[in-house]
Design an enzyme around this catalytic site. Structure first.
Site, PDB file in Angstrom:
ATOM      1  N   LYS A  72       6.011  -5.315   9.205  1.00 41.82           N
ATOM      2  CA  LYS A  72       6.871  -4.196   8.774  1.00 41.82           C
ATOM      3  C   LYS A  72       7.891  -3.767   9.841  1.00 41.82           C
ATOM      4  CE  LYS A  72       3.786  -2.290   5.273  1.00 41.82           C
ATOM      5  NZ  LYS A  72       3.164  -1.085   4.718  1.00 41.82           N
ATOM      6  N   ASP A 109       6.452   3.292   0.792  1.00 42.06           N
ATOM      7  CA  ASP A 109       5.054   3.748   0.756  1.00 42.06           C
ATOM      8  C   ASP A 109       4.927   5.256   0.512  1.00 42.06           C
ATOM      9  OD1 ASP A 109       3.930   1.228   1.168  1.00 42.06           O
ATOM     10  OD2 ASP A 109       4.069   1.405   3.341  1.00 42.06           O
TER      11      ASP A 109
END
Ligand code: ATR
Length: 279
Positions: A72, A109
Site C-alpha cells: 500500500k 478503506d
C-alpha cells in the site's frame, strides 16, 4: 456463462501473499451481475517487483488495480495523482490508469468503513467513537470518521503509536489501553481495528460490562464473521455491525473506475462472499 472478448476490461489485485484475498470473488460477482466484458485477477507480486509490475500493467492496458499487504505504501509512491485521503494515509489501496498515461490512487478503506455503518443506519455526526488500535487500519477509519463529524478517541497497547496518530490527524483524544474497559460508558460507538479476535491471533477478553445500552459495536476483522467482540456485544443485546461490509464497500470505487458501473452491496453479495469465508 460470461465470456471475455478481446475488448475486455482487465483489473487485478496485487499482494504477497494473495491467495487469501476475497476481492477476485466479489469483483467477478459484480462483473457477472452487470454482464460486463471484463475480468479481475489475483497477482502474487513480491515487494521488489511491485513497481515494474505496475508499469507493466499500465503498458498492457489494464484499467487499474487494488493493492493489499505489503504494497500500500509502495503504491502511493507510484501514483502521479493522489487525493487528500491518500496524502493523509501515505498509502493507497485503489489505482486506476487514465488515457493520458497517469496513475491515480486513493485509499477507500475508511470510506468503506463509514459506508458500512451507514448501511446499518448508524449516524456518526457528533457521535463519540472509541477506536481500539493505532495501526494502518485505525488511521483510515479515524480519518473518515473525523470527515463525517464524529469525535474520536484512540486507545492502543503501545501508547506512542496512538499519540503519533492523533498528531498526524490533528484531531482526537487518547485513553490508556488499560482504561478503555472502564471508560466505555461515555461512548456511542466502539470499533476494533486491532488484530485481536482474528482467527489464529492472540486471545483477548473484550469486556463490555460498562457499555451503555445504546452502544454500537463494530469490528473490521471479518474472519471469523462474528468475532469475539461482536459475540460479546450480542450477548449484552447491543447493536453490532460486521466487518465484512467494509470489505465490500471499499471495493465499490475501484469497480466503478475500471468497469464504468457503480455497484451495490446487498444481501446476495454479502452471503456469497461470507460463504467463501467458511471454507
Ligand atoms: P494494520 O495496518 O492492519 O492496522 P498494524 O499496523 O500491525 O496493522 O496494527 C495492528 C494493531 O493491532 C495495532 O494497534 C496493535 O497494537 P500495537 O501498536 O501495540 O502493536 C494491535 N495489536 C496487535 N496485537 C495486539 C495484542 N495482542 N494486544 C493489543 N493490541 C494488539
Amino acid at each position: 456463462m460470461q465470456l471475455i472478448t478481446g475488448k475486455a476490461k482487465i483489473a487485478a489485485v496485487l499482494g504477497w501473499p494473495i491467495e487469501h484475498s476475497r476481492s477476485p470473488l466479489l469483483h467477478n460477482f459484480w462483473l457477472q451481475r452487470h454482464q460486463i466484458d471484463g475480468a479481475y485477477i489475483p497477482l502474487a507480486v513480491k515487494a521488489e517487483d511491485f513497481k515494474n509490475v505496475i508499469q507493466g500493467m499500465k503498458a498492457a492496458g489494464f484499467k487499474g488495480c487494488n493493492v493489499t499487504i505489503p504494497h500500500k505504501e509502495a503504491a502511493y509512491q507510484c501514483c502521479d495523482i493522489v487525493d487528500e485521503t491518500a496524502k493523509k494515509m501515505g498509502s493507497v489501496n485503489t489505482l486506476w490508469f487514465t488515457e493520458d498515461g497517469k496513475i491515480h490512487g486513493t485509499s477507500t478503506d475508511g470510506d468503506g468503513f463509514v459506508a458500512n455503518l451507514k448501511d446499518a443506519d448508524v449516524t456518526l455526526t457528533d457521535k463519540k467513537v472509541l477506536i481500539l488500535g493505532a495501526g494502518g487500519a485505525a488511521r483510515s477509519v479515524a480519518y473518515s470518521l473525523i470527515q463525517d463529524g464524529a469525535q474520536i478517541t484512540i486507545t492502543n497497547r503501545t501508547l506512542q503509536r496512538a499519540e503519533q496518530l492523533v498528531r498526524d490527524l490533528g484531531a482526537g483524544q487518547i485513553i490508556e489501553w488499560q482504561s478503555w474497559i472502564k471508560e466505555l460508558g461515555q461512548f456511542d460507538v466502539l470499533v476494533n481495528t486491532t488484530s485481536l479476535g482474528m482467527e489464529g491471533k492472540d486471545d483477548y477478553l473484550f469486556d463490555l460490562q460498562h457499555a451503555s445500552k445504546d452502544l454500537v459495536v463494530t469490528d473490521i476483522v471479518y474472519v471469523p464473521r462474528i468475532t469475539p467482540l461482536l459475540e460479546a456485544a450480542e450477548l449484552k443485546g447491543l447493536k453490532t455491525v460486521e466487518g465484512l461490509g467494509m470489505l465490500l464497500h471499499q471495493a465499490r470505487l475501484g469497480f466503478s473506475k475500471w468497469f464504468g458501473v457503480d455497484p451495490v452491496v446487498d444481501h446476495e453479495l454479502t452471503e456469497f462472499v461470507a460463504n467463501s469465508l467458511k471454507k
